[in-house]
Write a protein that holds these residues in place. Structure first.
Motif, PDB file in Angstrom:
ATOM      1  N   VAL A 123       0.849  -1.192   0.000  1.00  4.15           N
ATOM      2  CA  VAL A 123       0.000   0.000   0.000  1.00  4.15           C
ATOM      3  C   VAL A 123       0.891   1.252   0.000  1.00  4.15           C
ATOM      4  N   ALA A 124       1.621   1.405  -1.089  1.00  3.11           N
ATOM      5  CA  ALA A 124       2.515   2.550  -1.300  1.00  3.11           C
ATOM      6  C   ALA A 124       2.923   2.539  -2.760  1.00  3.11           C
ATOM      7  N   ASP A 125       3.231   3.713  -3.306  1.00  2.04           N
ATOM      8  CA  ASP A 125       3.593   3.789  -4.718  1.00  2.04           C
ATOM      9  C   ASP A 125       5.090   4.065  -4.917  1.00  2.04           C
ATOM     10  N   ASN A 126       5.881   3.882  -3.843  1.00  2.00           N
ATOM     11  CA  ASN A 126       7.314   4.146  -3.941  1.00  2.00           C
ATOM     12  C   ASN A 126       8.161   2.897  -3.700  1.00  2.00           C
ATOM     13  N   LEU A 127       7.534   1.724  -3.800  1.00  2.00           N
ATOM     14  CA  LEU A 127       8.227   0.489  -3.460  1.00  2.00           C
ATOM     15  C   LEU A 127       9.073  -0.015  -4.637  1.00  2.00           C
ATOM     16  N   PRO A 128      10.078  -0.837  -4.348  1.00  2.00           N
ATOM     17  CA  PRO A 128      10.936  -1.365  -5.419  1.00  2.00           C
ATOM     18  C   PRO A 128      10.152  -2.269  -6.360  1.00  2.00           C
ATOM     19  N   PRO A 129      10.677  -2.468  -7.586  1.00  2.00           N
ATOM     20  CA  PRO A 129      10.052  -3.442  -8.497  1.00  2.00           C
ATOM     21  C   PRO A 129       9.970  -4.816  -7.837  1.00  2.00           C
ATOM     22  N   LYS A 130       8.960  -5.571  -8.212  1.00  6.87           N
ATOM     23  CA  LYS A 130       8.681  -6.843  -7.528  1.00  6.87           C
ATOM     24  C   LYS A 130       9.822  -7.846  -7.654  1.00  6.87           C
ATOM     25  N   ASP A 131      10.518  -7.863  -8.782  1.00  3.18           N
ATOM     26  CA  ASP A 131      11.622  -8.802  -8.905  1.00  3.18           C
ATOM     27  C   ASP A 131      12.751  -8.450  -7.941  1.00  3.18           C
ATOM     28  N   GLN A 132      12.939  -7.159  -7.667  1.00  5.19           N
ATOM     29  CA  GLN A 132      13.950  -6.749  -6.691  1.00  5.19           C
ATOM     30  C   GLN A 132      13.534  -7.124  -5.271  1.00  5.19           C
ATOM     31  N   VAL A 133      12.232  -7.057  -5.001  1.00  6.27           N
ATOM     32  CA  VAL A 133      11.739  -7.457  -3.681  1.00  6.27           C
ATOM     33  C   VAL A 133      11.993  -8.940  -3.449  1.00  6.27           C
ATOM     34  N   ILE A 134      11.750  -9.752  -4.461  1.00  2.00           N
ATOM     35  CA  ILE A 134      11.997 -11.184  -4.330  1.00  2.00           C
ATOM     36  C   ILE A 134      13.482 -11.438  -4.059  1.00  2.00           C
ATOM     37  N   LYS A 135      14.343 -10.728  -4.764  1.00  2.00           N
ATOM     38  CA  LYS A 135      15.785 -10.886  -4.539  1.00  2.00           C
ATOM     39  C   LYS A 135      16.176 -10.457  -3.131  1.00  2.00           C
ATOM     40  N   LEU A 136      15.508  -9.412  -2.604  1.00  2.00           N
ATOM     41  CA  LEU A 136      15.785  -8.964  -1.244  1.00  2.00           C
ATOM     42  C   LEU A 136      15.385 -10.038  -0.232  1.00  2.00           C
ATOM     43  N   PHE A 137      14.227 -10.668  -0.447  1.00  2.00           N
ATOM     44  CA  PHE A 137      13.816 -11.794   0.403  1.00  2.00           C
ATOM     45  C   PHE A 137      14.897 -12.872   0.406  1.00  2.00           C
ATOM     46  N   GLN A 138      15.389 -13.198  -0.768  1.00  2.00           N
ATOM     47  CA  GLN A 138      16.384 -14.260  -0.881  1.00  2.00           C
ATOM     48  C   GLN A 138      17.706 -13.866  -0.245  1.00  2.00           C
TER      49      GLN A 138
END
Length: 330
Positions: A29-44
């Motif tokens: 619920v924000a419009d300033n978040l990283p691209p989703k593929d980068q979020v997945i990499k951050l999780f990993q």
């Protein structure tokens, strides 16, 4: 030497399993978040092996392909009625959001609704049947053995919670929870519960100490508890037992502490809470009522969500800033 090798290997495997107890909620619920593929990499990169998302966002599901991250996926509250009233709607939901991705995404639980309160939400009457229909749709897709169906409850459904052994659902929730528990017992799925010591603390700062909420209390209180998290969890266990769920397990689908925006909300307190919660959950000691039982827990949340409605604190639960830098040295 061989004995020592296998001992070290065993300890390493146990540590790995414990580490997998922790997941993180990925709210958006924000419009300033990283691209989703980068979020997945951050999780990993951070070794977060589990994720919870609150709706079946297709872009997130695409990004999760091949990631090996275990996923809790939500059925939005507004979709529950149609899924309960029409099995074809449940089949379509499973086809579009689960089966389409099931070869490459590790679905763990489907959460049919989040924090639905029968006292003020008409959707509650449809939750048990919606869970059954989603479960039947999974069976039709040959996925029932892989994915469990549940719903997310919260502390507000309890009429009493202290001492924890006296935990019981309030009058308005008892019939609803009896139906939910009946389905979960039959299907072998856990209860998903949002457990927030922070909200209990700010709701009763006179009687609840900050140290008790932050896992810093040196000894047990008069009920035998050293921290509020365990007390809340055991109160839910006691309430479940009173409606036929004495053997159900609880998965903590959310727990967190805000870093700003209200009483007790600070970087220091939030960092302390998350650090101590992770250590507590990964310690494998369980709770006083459930000693030695693993507590699968999802931290709330990956990022601050500045567009969330409600209290200012709701915007400040993130573990990471939008630029992916960590708020806390966790």
């Amino acid at each position: 030497m061989i004995f020592l090798f296998f001992l070290v290997l065993l300890i390493g495997l146990q540590t790995s399993v414990r580490a997998q107890t922790i997941g993180v909620c990925y709210g958006q619920v924000a419009d300033n978040l990283p691209p989703k593929d980068q979020v997945i990499k951050l999780f990993q990169t951070k070794n977060f092996g589990r994720m919870r998302i609150f709706n079946p966002d297709q872009a997130t599901l695409e990004a999760l392909r091949g990631s090996n991250i275990e996923l809790v996926i939500g059925v939005a509250n507004e979709d529950i009625k149609s899924i309960a009233n029409d099995i074809s709607s449940a089949n379509a939901w499973v086809q579009n959001n689960i089966l389409k991705f099931s070869q490459d995404v590790k679905f763990k639980y489907i959460a049919v609704g989040n924090e639905i309160d029968p006292a003020n939400n008409d959707q509650a009457q449809f939750v048990p049947l919606a869970m059954k229909n989603i479960d039947a749709a999974l069976a039709s897709a040959n996925l029932k053995s892989q994915i469990k169906v549940s719903t997310v409850i919260y502390m507000g459904l309890l009429g009493s919670s202290y001492p924890p052994s006296a935990g019981a659902f309030n009058e308005a929730s008892t019939s609803y929870m009896t139906q939910v528990v009946s389905f979960l017992v039959e299907s072998g799925a856990p209860v998903l519960a949002n457990v927030y010591p922070y909200f209990s603390y700010i709701g009763n700062m006179k009687d609840i100490s900050l140290d008790y909420a932050l896992f810093k209390q040196p000894g047990n209180n008069d009920a035998g508890y050293q921290n509020l998290f365990d007390a809340q969890l055991d109160a839910i266990y006691a309430a479940l037992a009173k409606v036929g769920g004495s053997n159900l397990n609880i998965v903590v689908s959310e727990s967190g502490w805000p870093s700003a925006g209200g009483d007790g909300a600070s970087i220091e307190n939030a960092g302390t809470f998350y650090t101590n919660l992770i250590a507590h959950v990964n310690g494998g000691k369980g709770t006083p009522a459930k000693p030695g039982q693993d507590i699968e827990t999802y931290l709330f949340a990956m990022f601050d969500e500045y567009q969330k409605p409600g209290a200012e604190t709701e915007k400040h639960f993130g573990l990471f800033h939008a630029d992916q830098s960590p708020k806390y040295p966790i």
